[in-house]
Design a protein around this motif. Structure first.
Motif, mmCIF file in Angstrom:
data_model
loop_
_atom_site.group_PDB
_atom_site.id
_atom_site.type_symbol
_atom_site.label_atom_id
_atom_site.label_comp_id
_atom_site.label_asym_id
_atom_site.label_seq_id
_atom_site.Cartn_x
_atom_site.Cartn_y
_atom_site.Cartn_z
ATOM 1 N N GLY A 9 0.841 -1.202 0.000
ATOM 2 C CA GLY A 9 0.000 0.000 0.000
ATOM 3 C C GLY A 9 0.869 1.242 0.000
ATOM 4 O O GLY A 9 1.705 1.425 0.893
ATOM 5 N N ILE A 12 -1.107 7.200 2.129
ATOM 6 C CA ILE A 12 -0.344 8.000 3.089
ATOM 7 C C ILE A 12 0.094 7.170 4.301
ATOM 8 O O ILE A 12 1.174 7.402 4.863
ATOM 9 C CB ILE A 12 -1.135 9.279 3.494
ATOM 10 C CG1 ILE A 12 -0.244 10.264 4.241
ATOM 11 C CG2 ILE A 12 -2.377 8.950 4.301
ATOM 12 C CD1 ILE A 12 0.825 10.886 3.400
ATOM 13 N N ALA A 13 -0.681 6.139 4.681
ATOM 14 C CA ALA A 13 -0.281 5.303 5.827
ATOM 15 C C ALA A 13 0.975 4.505 5.482
ATOM 16 O O ALA A 13 1.945 4.481 6.258
ATOM 17 C CB ALA A 13 -1.422 4.369 6.219
ATOM 18 N N ASP A 32 2.059 -1.717 -4.681
ATOM 19 C CA ASP A 32 0.696 -1.185 -4.792
ATOM 20 C C ASP A 32 0.032 -1.742 -6.037
ATOM 21 O O ASP A 32 0.657 -1.861 -7.089
ATOM 22 C CB ASP A 32 0.685 0.354 -4.837
ATOM 23 C CG ASP A 32 -0.659 0.909 -4.371
ATOM 24 O OD1 ASP A 32 -0.705 1.552 -3.308
ATOM 25 O OD2 ASP A 32 -1.676 0.672 -5.070
ATOM 26 N N LYS A 33 -1.240 -2.031 -5.905
ATOM 27 C CA LYS A 33 -1.988 -2.585 -7.052
ATOM 28 C C LYS A 33 -2.258 -1.510 -8.105
ATOM 29 O O LYS A 33 -2.490 -1.827 -9.270
ATOM 30 C CB LYS A 33 -3.304 -3.211 -6.580
ATOM 31 C CG LYS A 33 -4.326 -2.251 -6.011
ATOM 32 C CD LYS A 33 -5.557 -3.025 -5.553
ATOM 33 C CE LYS A 33 -6.570 -2.183 -4.825
ATOM 34 N NZ LYS A 33 -7.139 -1.075 -5.588
ATOM 35 N N SER A 34 -2.244 -0.241 -7.710
ATOM 36 C CA SER A 34 -2.516 0.837 -8.664
ATOM 37 C C SER A 34 -1.273 1.191 -9.472
ATOM 38 O O SER A 34 -0.173 0.773 -9.137
ATOM 39 C CB SER A 34 -2.992 2.089 -7.927
ATOM 40 O OG SER A 34 -4.173 1.802 -7.251
ATOM 41 N N GLY A 39 -3.382 6.194 -3.228
ATOM 42 C CA GLY A 39 -4.615 5.545 -2.772
ATOM 43 C C GLY A 39 -5.763 6.530 -2.778
ATOM 44 O O GLY A 39 -6.060 7.150 -3.807
ATOM 45 N N ARG A 40 -6.376 6.734 -1.619
ATOM 46 C CA ARG A 40 -7.510 7.662 -1.538
ATOM 47 C C ARG A 40 -7.066 9.122 -1.540
ATOM 48 O O ARG A 40 -7.893 10.031 -1.493
ATOM 49 C CB ARG A 40 -8.355 7.326 -0.305
ATOM 50 C CG ARG A 40 -9.262 6.131 -0.538
ATOM 51 C CD ARG A 40 -9.891 5.658 0.745
ATOM 52 N NE ARG A 40 -8.985 4.835 1.525
ATOM 53 C CZ ARG A 40 -9.097 4.604 2.825
ATOM 54 N NH1 ARG A 40 -10.071 5.160 3.493
ATOM 55 N NH2 ARG A 40 -8.235 3.819 3.458
ATOM 56 N N GLY A 54 -10.642 11.889 -4.403
ATOM 57 C CA GLY A 54 -10.753 11.326 -3.059
ATOM 58 C C GLY A 54 -10.641 12.443 -2.039
ATOM 59 O O GLY A 54 -11.440 13.385 -2.061
ATOM 60 N N GLN A 56 -10.217 15.621 -0.108
ATOM 61 C CA GLN A 56 -10.411 16.971 -0.644
ATOM 62 C C GLN A 56 -9.437 17.972 -0.069
ATOM 63 O O GLN A 56 -9.017 18.913 -0.731
ATOM 64 C CB GLN A 56 -11.829 17.422 -0.326
ATOM 65 C CG GLN A 56 -12.861 16.569 -1.018
ATOM 66 C CD GLN A 56 -12.751 16.754 -2.511
ATOM 67 O OE1 GLN A 56 -13.038 17.816 -3.036
ATOM 68 N NE2 GLN A 56 -12.294 15.724 -3.207
ATOM 69 N N TYR A 57 -9.132 17.775 1.204
ATOM 70 C CA TYR A 57 -8.210 18.646 1.945
ATOM 71 C C TYR A 57 -7.949 17.905 3.233
ATOM 72 O O TYR A 57 -8.589 16.876 3.502
ATOM 73 C CB TYR A 57 -8.854 20.024 2.221
ATOM 74 C CG TYR A 57 -10.076 19.938 3.108
ATOM 75 C CD1 TYR A 57 -9.956 19.911 4.491
ATOM 76 C CD2 TYR A 57 -11.356 19.851 2.571
ATOM 77 C CE1 TYR A 57 -11.076 19.796 5.311
ATOM 78 C CE2 TYR A 57 -12.481 19.743 3.371
ATOM 79 C CZ TYR A 57 -12.323 19.711 4.748
ATOM 80 O OH TYR A 57 -13.421 19.567 5.564
ATOM 81 N N ILE A 128 -1.031 -7.650 -4.446
ATOM 82 C CA ILE A 128 -0.602 -8.763 -3.608
ATOM 83 C C ILE A 128 -1.833 -9.586 -3.225
ATOM 84 O O ILE A 128 -2.850 -9.038 -2.795
ATOM 85 C CB ILE A 128 0.143 -8.262 -2.350
ATOM 86 C CG1 ILE A 128 1.349 -7.381 -2.754
ATOM 87 C CG2 ILE A 128 0.587 -9.425 -1.476
ATOM 88 C CD1 ILE A 128 2.378 -8.039 -3.653
ATOM 89 N N ASP A 302 -5.998 4.392 7.844
ATOM 90 C CA ASP A 302 -6.877 5.381 8.488
ATOM 91 C C ASP A 302 -7.888 4.730 9.423
ATOM 92 O O ASP A 302 -8.265 5.301 10.441
ATOM 93 C CB ASP A 302 -7.594 6.236 7.424
ATOM 94 C CG ASP A 302 -8.536 5.428 6.541
ATOM 95 O OD1 ASP A 302 -8.345 4.201 6.385
ATOM 96 O OD2 ASP A 302 -9.483 6.046 6.000
ATOM 97 N N ARG A 308 -9.256 9.674 8.657
ATOM 98 C CA ARG A 308 -8.880 10.891 7.912
ATOM 99 C C ARG A 308 -7.400 10.787 7.524
ATOM 100 O O ARG A 308 -6.685 9.904 8.012
ATOM 101 C CB ARG A 308 -9.081 12.137 8.786
ATOM 102 C CG ARG A 308 -10.521 12.407 9.138
ATOM 103 C CD ARG A 308 -10.653 13.255 10.418
ATOM 104 N NE ARG A 308 -9.818 14.433 10.411
ATOM 105 C CZ ARG A 308 -8.849 14.664 11.308
ATOM 106 N NH1 ARG A 308 -8.598 13.817 12.286
ATOM 107 N NH2 ARG A 308 -8.132 15.760 11.230
ATOM 108 N N VAL A 309 -6.954 11.722 6.698
ATOM 109 C CA VAL A 309 -5.555 11.722 6.268
ATOM 110 C C VAL A 309 -4.628 11.736 7.487
ATOM 111 O O VAL A 309 -3.660 10.972 7.571
ATOM 112 C CB VAL A 309 -5.274 12.945 5.354
ATOM 113 C CG1 VAL A 309 -3.787 13.119 5.110
ATOM 114 C CG2 VAL A 309 -6.040 12.796 4.037
#
Ligand code: FAD
Ligand code: NAI
Length: 328
Positions: A9, A12-13, A32-34, A39-40, A54, A56-57, A128, A302, A308-309
């Motif tokens: 992943g 951000i985490a 990462d699969k993307s 991610g978000r 995803g 917004q702020y 994965i 999260d 949250r972020v």
């Protein structure tokens, strides 16, 4: 030769954990699969410029995260966004200014994770499917049938349902992750040739299929020549319409937007819809991170904190701290 740590992943985490582990002297390999990181917190490049579909702020309330965001700001990865905020309640639209500091990545949300990756070793488009232990070390199996490894430890930094599937080797942790329900969010982006006649740049919405909307172009550093908007549906509406076609979702949320503005809205010159299946945890938790130190498996995201972020970043720090401490 040092055996690296695997991190699944690059949201951000995962990147928070990666940074902390690298700073503590470890070697990490990310998966990462993307096709890209974030991610978000990723952004979608489109004919209407890049769009934050995803997150917004984000706000920073924890002292450690405040310090980190200041570091990002100094490097030019984030800037403050000061939108003209509105609130829509019972069909009534009213200005709703406040003093809250809100941050966005510049020139797009994904700039943050992209910068955090730096020269870390990362494998993209690599889903994965299994995390398994050999005699001494961990290995990862991907959807193409390739095996990666060996790794000394594995950090799983995905939404809870995706983590559950990777935790077969740790049934207790799998059980905890399986108990976390995550709600979906339908997101729609619209772009107009002629700017809409409203000073609104962000709006918290009640009593509507919509939950939030933002004028994407009002964020710092965005370069679109069009008036771009991002609309988010509520969790309840998204769940009820989870299998609706993208065209129908776009039409319905466009209609809700017009109703909110009490105006006949022009047809957008560009639109797209995105379904986030695991957008937010239904409830927040205070786990920090999940760990089985004997096995060498760690889980963050999260959903281990506030959804949250900031919660995701703190969770990554916590997973890294526990892993590093297990080696002292
Ligand atoms: P993610 O960002 O989901 O990262 C997980 C990564 O793991 C992804 O890149 C995924 O591709 C990868 N992955 C998953 N499974 C596998 C696998 N099997 N193999 C390999 N890779 C895998 N937060 C705020 O603070 N403010 C907001 O305004 C806000 N708005 C939001 C709006 C929406 C529509 C959404 C969806 C979220 C919003 N959030 C907001 C929440 C915020 O985006 C998240 O809390 C945060 O980005 C989560 O980060 P994460 O690293 O935990 O997970
Ligand atoms: P924040 O402090 O700006 O917002 C928190 C909440 O307070 C808002 O949802 C809103 O209900 C209310 N609020 C704040 N300022 C307001 C104002 N000026 N007028 C009216 N209401 C106001 O930011 P925080 O705490 O960092 O929250 C992040 C945001 O991300 C939240 O809005 C949350 O709903 C959203 N989010 C959305 C997800 C999704 O899937 N759609 C997932 C995770 C977070």
């Amino acid at each position: 030769m040092t055996v690296p740590i695997a991190i699944i992943g690059t949201g951000i985490a995962g990147l928070s954990a990666a940074q902390a582990l690298r700073d503590a002297g470890h070697t990490v390999h990310l998966f990462d699969k993307s096709r890209g990181s974030g991610g978000r917190m990723s952004s979608k490049r489109s004919d209407a410029g890049s769009l934050d579909l995803g997150a917004q702020y984000f706000t920073a309330r924890d002292r450690r995260f405040v310090t980190e965001v200041q570091r990002w700001q100094a490097k030019g990865w984030v800037a403050e966004w000061t939108p003209q905020l509105y609130n829509s309640h019972g069909g009534q639209l009213s200005p709703s200014p406040d003093e809250q500091t809100r941050w966005v990545g510049t020139p797009r949300m994904s700039a943050i994770t992209r910068a955090l990756i730096g020269d870390l070793e990362a494998h993209f488009a690599c889903r994965i499917t299994e995390v398994f232990r050999g005699e001494q070390h961990w290995h990862l199996q991907d959807a193409e049938g390739f095996t990666h490894g060996p790794f000394s430890h594995v950090v799983i930094a995905t939404p809870a349902p995706q983590a559950t599937a990777l935790l077969a080797a740790a049934p207790k942790l799998a059980g905890v992750a399986a108990g976390v329900k995550m709600d979906p969010t339908w997101a729609v982006a619209l772009a107009f040739d002629t700017p809409l006649e409203t000073p609104m740049e962000g709006c918290f919405v009640q009593d509507s299929p919509l939950d939030w909307l933002a004028r994407n172009r009002s964020k710092p550093g965005r370069d679109s020549h069009l008036d771009t908007w991002v609309l988010h549906a509520t969790s309840a509406w998204s769940r009820q319409h989870i299998d609706l076609s993208k065209e129908a979702v776009t039409e319905q949320l466009h209609g809700a937007f017009a109703e909110l503005l009490h105006s006949v809205m022009p047809a957008p010159t560009f639109s797209l819809a995105h379904r986030w299946l695991y957008a937010r945890p239904a409830t927040s938790h205070e786990w920090g991170a999940l760990a089985d130190a004997d096995l060498g498996l760690y889980v963050c995201g999260d959903w281990c904190l506030s959804g949250r972020v900031e919660g995701a970043w703190l969770s990554g720090q916590e997973a890294a701290r526990r892993l590093h401490e297990s080696l002292q």
